[in-house]
Design an enzyme around this catalytic site. Sequence first.
Site, PDB file in Angstrom:
ATOM      1  NE  ARG A   1      55.474  36.712  32.063  1.00 43.53           N
ATOM      2  CZ  ARG A   1      56.674  36.357  32.238  1.00 43.53           C
ATOM      3  NH1 ARG A   1      57.373  36.745  33.385  1.00 43.53           N
ATOM      4  NH2 ARG A   1      57.209  35.666  31.473  1.00 43.53           N
TER       5      ARG A   1
ATOM      6  CE1 TYR B   1      34.380  43.576  45.389  1.00 44.88           C
ATOM      7  CE2 TYR B   1      35.904  41.995  45.018  1.00 44.88           C
ATOM      8  CZ  TYR B   1      34.985  42.642  44.442  1.00 44.88           C
ATOM      9  OH  TYR B   1      34.453  42.239  43.192  1.00 44.88           O
TER      10      TYR B   1
ATOM     11  CG  ASP C   1      40.141  48.273  48.181  1.00 48.03           C
ATOM     12  OD1 ASP C   1      39.884  49.150  47.558  1.00 48.03           O
ATOM     13  OD2 ASP C   1      39.748  47.101  47.909  1.00 48.03           O
TER      14      ASP C   1
ATOM     15  CE  LYS D   1      34.359  47.230  40.955  1.00 45.54           C
ATOM     16  NZ  LYS D   1      34.955  46.862  42.153  1.00 45.54           N
TER      17      LYS D   1
END
Length: 393
Positions: A59, A112, A184, A209
């Site tokens: 993790r 976004y 971003d 993306k």
Amino acid sequence: MDFSKEQKGTTSVWAGETKTFHEGSSTVPVFNTVTYAYDDLDEWYEVAKGNKEGHIYSRNTNPTVQVLEEKIRILENGEAAISFSTGMAAISNTLFALLKPGDRVVSIKDSYGGTSKIFLEHLPKFNIDVSLCDTEDHEQLEKEIGKGCQLVYLESPTNPTLKVIDLQRITKAAKKVNAIVVSDNTFASPINQNPLTLGVDLVIHSATKFLGGHSDTMCGLACGSKKLIKQIFQYREIMGASLSPEIAYNVKRGMKTLELRVQRQNESALKIARFLEEHPKVAQVFYPGLKSHKGHEIAKKQMSGYGGVLSFELKGGYEAVKKLLHNMKFVHLAASLGSVSTLAGPPRTTSHVELTEEQRKHLGISESLIRYSVGIENVEDLIKDLEYGLNKI
Ligand SMILES: *Cc1c(COP(=O)(O)O)cnc(C)c1O
């Protein structure tokens, strides 16, 4: 290894993978392990305390995941990088790790959709105030920042009308009030734009993306100074939105062809934008590479390529949108972007489905707008396909 003299095509392939791995493997193995065993309790203790390099629990860190983080770190010129299970995890963990009650955030109206929801619904619950400015209104952004804030959150180009923000200019205003600037960079990809070299503190990617590039894996990345990434890492460690090693492997494999794909997508998108701009059935084209685009001059200054996403408005309303899209062969009618295959859809159905027509209009999103994410297909075939569909309107 230092990649300061190499071009991005070389960096995309080699960053994080200049040495060989276990048994001489030339690509990093998928380390499918939860935990890391030690023969010596003292060594385990030193690693656990952070005095010695090593892994404890996946993790927190994993060797396969670290190779991916190293690749984005070098491509974005950062000191450190961190990965997440999705782009939204990267954004939410970054915001919640850096902000506290009483803080103020300045951002834009065109961020976004998911990010916008964090600003409008989730941060206010923790008494964090958010001011959203008109995206292209630099004066308004500077004015709001000047009132004082702890974090400025930007995105350029934006979805779906490819609005462009002068990152250097807004960063300058943010520095005056000691605010952290986050940007971003998903739409540009690190091939076309490097916000950190423009002064931004943290760059975020939905690696789902362009970076992964094949529409088959979800991942988020953040990159910046060691200090900020450490703060975000300590938050993610506990919140748990870590990336699995198998996904990390897929994304970093996709990234080897990043420059190749994005170069092609840049070229094709510009050709398609020019073709559409001349077409009598098209009302307007939004692409930062076009001279007619409002943000073209800023884009020219801060980007080395204009990206693989464009949008265009048809004459003839939503009926025309249906006619065109239903008559095309080489396009998936789907959300998302940045894949090897061409994807298109109307924002009224995809990214902005939850808004009213009135709210969409306010953002410059008409009912006849189509977002078109260019794949790596042959551009002549894509143009023929568009031409065929447009003739059916
Ligand atoms: C898709 C996207 C996100 C969210 O990423 P996920 O991987 O879907 O969580 C964030 N920002 C931008 C600009 C995006 O396009």
